[in-house]
Design an enzyme around this catalytic site. Structure first.
Site, PDB file in Angstrom:
ATOM      1  N   TYR A 156       0.830  -1.198   0.000  1.00 15.36           N
ATOM      2  CA  TYR A 156       0.000   0.000   0.000  1.00 15.36           C
ATOM      3  C   TYR A 156       0.873   1.260   0.000  1.00 15.36           C
ATOM      4  O   TYR A 156       1.705   1.433   0.897  1.00 15.36           O
ATOM      5  CB  TYR A 156      -0.893  -0.048   1.238  1.00 15.36           C
ATOM      6  CG  TYR A 156      -1.739   1.153   1.510  1.00 15.36           C
ATOM      7  CD1 TYR A 156      -2.514   1.745   0.511  1.00 15.36           C
ATOM      8  CD2 TYR A 156      -1.794   1.693   2.793  1.00 15.36           C
ATOM      9  CE1 TYR A 156      -3.311   2.840   0.784  1.00 15.36           C
ATOM     10  CE2 TYR A 156      -2.599   2.784   3.075  1.00 15.36           C
ATOM     11  CZ  TYR A 156      -3.349   3.352   2.077  1.00 15.36           C
ATOM     12  OH  TYR A 156      -4.143   4.441   2.354  1.00 15.36           O
ATOM     13  N   ILE A 243      -7.944  -4.599   7.165  1.00 20.07           N
ATOM     14  CA  ILE A 243      -9.074  -3.696   6.906  1.00 20.07           C
ATOM     15  C   ILE A 243      -9.955  -4.143   5.737  1.00 20.07           C
ATOM     16  O   ILE A 243     -11.045  -3.600   5.561  1.00 20.07           O
ATOM     17  CB  ILE A 243      -8.614  -2.244   6.682  1.00 20.07           C
ATOM     18  CG1 ILE A 243      -7.830  -2.081   5.374  1.00 20.07           C
ATOM     19  CG2 ILE A 243      -7.781  -1.745   7.845  1.00 20.07           C
ATOM     20  CD1 ILE A 243      -7.552  -0.632   5.035  1.00 20.07           C
ATOM     21  N   LYS A 281     -13.299   0.225   4.534  1.00 20.64           N
ATOM     22  CA  LYS A 281     -13.474  -0.648   3.369  1.00 20.64           C
ATOM     23  C   LYS A 281     -14.635  -1.617   3.553  1.00 20.64           C
ATOM     24  O   LYS A 281     -15.486  -1.766   2.672  1.00 20.64           O
ATOM     25  CB  LYS A 281     -12.187  -1.428   3.102  1.00 20.64           C
ATOM     26  CG  LYS A 281     -10.921  -0.587   3.132  1.00 20.64           C
ATOM     27  CD  LYS A 281     -10.937   0.566   2.142  1.00 20.64           C
ATOM     28  CE  LYS A 281      -9.635   1.352   2.220  1.00 20.64           C
ATOM     29  NZ  LYS A 281      -9.627   2.492   1.271  1.00 20.64           N
TER      30      LYS A 281
END
Length: 446
Positions: A156, A243, A281
Site C-alpha cells: 500500500y 481492513i 473498506k
C-alpha cells in the site's frame, strides 16, 4: 517562477523538518492521479471527457443498505427528535477509552466478520483517527526512530505516510514476484532481514495487509503460520492490517492472524501480535474515520490508548455505530449482500478486460484488481511504465495507479479500483480500456 520558488523555500525554512520532509509520499504517481481527477472529474453529463477515478479504493456499492438502516433507526442519531434525548450524554467529554457500547459492538463485529471462529476482547479495542491514525499510533508504540519494519512488496503506497513519515521508522521492502503470483516467501523474508542486519539496521517487525492491497489476495493458514514462526524466531513484531477482511467475494475464506495464534498447534508469543482494522473498506465508511488497534500485548494496549487521545473517533459516530453494529441481523444481511455485489462487479469488470486480452492477477478480495499491462510497455522499465501511465491519465482519462507507486519491482502492473463508481461509469471505463488496447491504437501505446 524562480522568484515564486525561492519565496516558497524561504517560507518552508521556518517550518519543522517533520512538516516539510518528503516522507508523506504525496509527490508520487499514486497521489498525482488523484490530483488529475480532482482537476478534471468525469461526469456523464456535465463533463463526459473528464478523468474517471479508478485510483481510490472505496466501496460505494452498499450505501443503500446503511441508509435504509438509519431511516429505520432514527434513535441512532442524536440529531433527530427520536434521538435528541441522548444529545447531552454524547456531546459532553468522553474518556479516550471510547464508549463501552462502541467497543463491545466493534469487538462483536470483528468476530462476526471472521465467521465467529474467534472472539475479540472489547478491552483491547483502541481507537484511532481512521486506519492512518491507528497505524501511526502502533508504530509509535513499537519502534523508535531508525528502527525498521519489513513490508512485503507490492504494498500500500500510503504506508509511507501512515507508518514512517512522522515516526521516523524506515520501511524495508520484501520483494515478491509474479512468478508465484506475488506470494510472500520465507526465503525473501530471511534475505531482507539479513541485509538489514548487515547494514546495522534494527528490524523491529513485519507489517503486511491481509487481504492484500493492491493484490486482492489472501494468505492461507500455512502462510500465516510461517510468518508467526519467522517473527517468533527473530523476536520481532507482526502487524496484520486486516481492513479488507469483509471484502472476500469468493473462496477461499479469510483467515485472520487471530485464528492462527489461537491454534493449539502453533507456538506463538502473543505479545508480538497486533491487528489494524477500520470500517473504511468493509462498511464503506472512510469519512467516519474509524480506525482500530487491537493488540495482544497489554503494554501496547495501555500505551496506544494514551496516544489515541490525539485522534479519537467522534462520540456521535461511536454512538451511531454502536447501535448499528450491535444489530446482528442487519450486519449479517449487509455482509451477505455486499459480498454478492462485490463478486458481481469484479466478475463484470474482469470479464470486460479479458475480452480485449487484458488479464489480472487472480484474486478474491478487495475493491480492486492487479491489472497486467506489461505487453503495452514501450520498454520493460520504470520509465516505460511511467510513459504508459501518463498516456492513460492524459489521453485515456483514467486514473489507474502504476505498480511502481506500490513498490512493485516489475514494471507494467497497475491497480485498478472497481467499487467506487456506478454501473454506467464502470461501463464507460471498460470501453475506454477497450479502445485503448485496440491494435489500431498501437502507435498511441508505444
Amino acid at each position: 517562477i524562480t522568484h515564486s520558488f525561492l519565496k516558497k523555500n524561504r517560507k518552508m525554512e521556518n517550518l519543522s523538518k517533520i512538516a516539510t520532509n518528503d516522507g508523506h509520499g504525496e509527490n508520487s504517481p499514486y497521489f498525482d492521479g488523484w490530483k488529475a481527477y480532482d482537476e478534471n472529474p468525469y461526469h456523464p453529463i456535465n463533463n463526459p471527457n473528464g478523468v474517471i477515478q479508478m485510483g481510490l479504493a472505496e466501496n460505494q456499492l452498499s450505501f443503500d443498505l446503511i441508509q435504509e438502516w438509519i431511516q429505520k433507526n432514527p434513535k441512532a442519531s442524536i440529531c433527530t427528535k427520536e434521538g435528541i434525548s441522548s444529545f447531552k450524554d454524547i456531546a459532553i467529554f468522553q474518556d479516550y477509552h471510547g464508549l463501552p457500547e462502541f467497543r463491545h459492538a466493534m469487538a462483536k463485529f470483528m468476530g462476526q466478520v471472521r465467521g465467529n471462529r474467534v472472539t475479540f476482547d472489547p478491552n483491547r479495542i483502541v481507537m484511532g483517527g481512521g486506519a492512518t491514525g491507528a497505524s501511526e499510533i502502533l508504530m509509535f508504540c513499537l519502534a523508535d526512530p531508525g528502527d525498521a519494519f519489513l513490508v512485503p512488496s507490492p504494498s500500500y503506497p500510503a504506508f509511507d505516510r501512515d507508518l514512517r513519515w512522522r515516526t521516523g521508522v524506515p520501511l524495508i521492502p520484501v520483494p515478491c514476484s509474479s512468478a508465484n503470483d506475488f506470494q510472500l516467501e520465507r526465503r525473501a523474508l530471511e534475505e531482507a532481514y539479513k541485509k538489514a542486519q548487515q547494514a546495522n539496521i534494527k528490524v523491529k517487525g513485519l507489517i503486511l495487509a491481509n487481504p492484500s492491497n493492491p493484490l486482492g489476495t489472501l494468505m492461507n493458514q500455512d502462510a500465516l503460520t510461517t510468518l508467526v514462526s519467522f517473527i517468533n524466531e527473530k523476536n520481532i513484531h507482526l502487524v496484520c492490517d486486516e481492513i479488507y477482511s469483509a471484502t472476500i467475494f469468493r473462496s477461499p475464506e479469510f483467515v485472520s492472524i487471530s485464528e492462527v495464534i489461537h491454534d493449539p498447534n502453533v507456538v506463538c508469543n502473543k505479545d508480538l501480535i497486533h491487528i489494524l482494522y477500520s470500517l473504511s473498506k468493509d462498511m464503506g465508511l472512510p469519512g467516519f474515520r474509524v480506525g482500530i488497534v487491537y493488540s495482544y500485548n497489554d503494554a501496547v494496549v495501555a500505551c496506544a490508548r494514551k496516544m489515541s487521545s490525539f485522534g479519537l473517533v467522534s462520540s456521535q459516530t461511536q454512538h451511531l455505530l454502536a447501535l448499528m453494529l450491535s444489530d446482528e441481523e442487519f450486519v449479517a444481511r449487509f455482509l451477505e449482500k455486499n459480498t454478492k455485489r462485490l463478486a458481481k462487479r469484479h466478475m463484470l469488470f474482469t470479464k470486460g478486460l479479458e475480452e480485449v486480452g487484458i488479464s489480472c492477477l487472480r484474486s478474491n478480495a478487495g475493491l480492486f484488481v492487479w491489472m497486467d499491462f506489461r505487453r503495452l510497455l514501450s520498454e520493460p522499465t520504470l520509465e516505460g511504465e511511467m510513459k504508459l501511465w501518463r498516456i492513460i491519465i492524459n489521453d485515456v482519462k483514467l486514473n489507474v495507479s502504476p505498480g511502481s507507486s506500490f513498490h512493485c519491482f516489475e514494471p507494467g502492473w497497475f491497480r485498478v479500483c472497481f467499487a467506487n463508481m456506478d454501473d454506467h461509469t464502470m461501463e464507460v471505463a471498460i470501453q475506454k480500456i477497450r479502445s485503448f488496447v485496440d491494435p489500431k491504437n498501437e502507435s498511441l501505446v508505444k
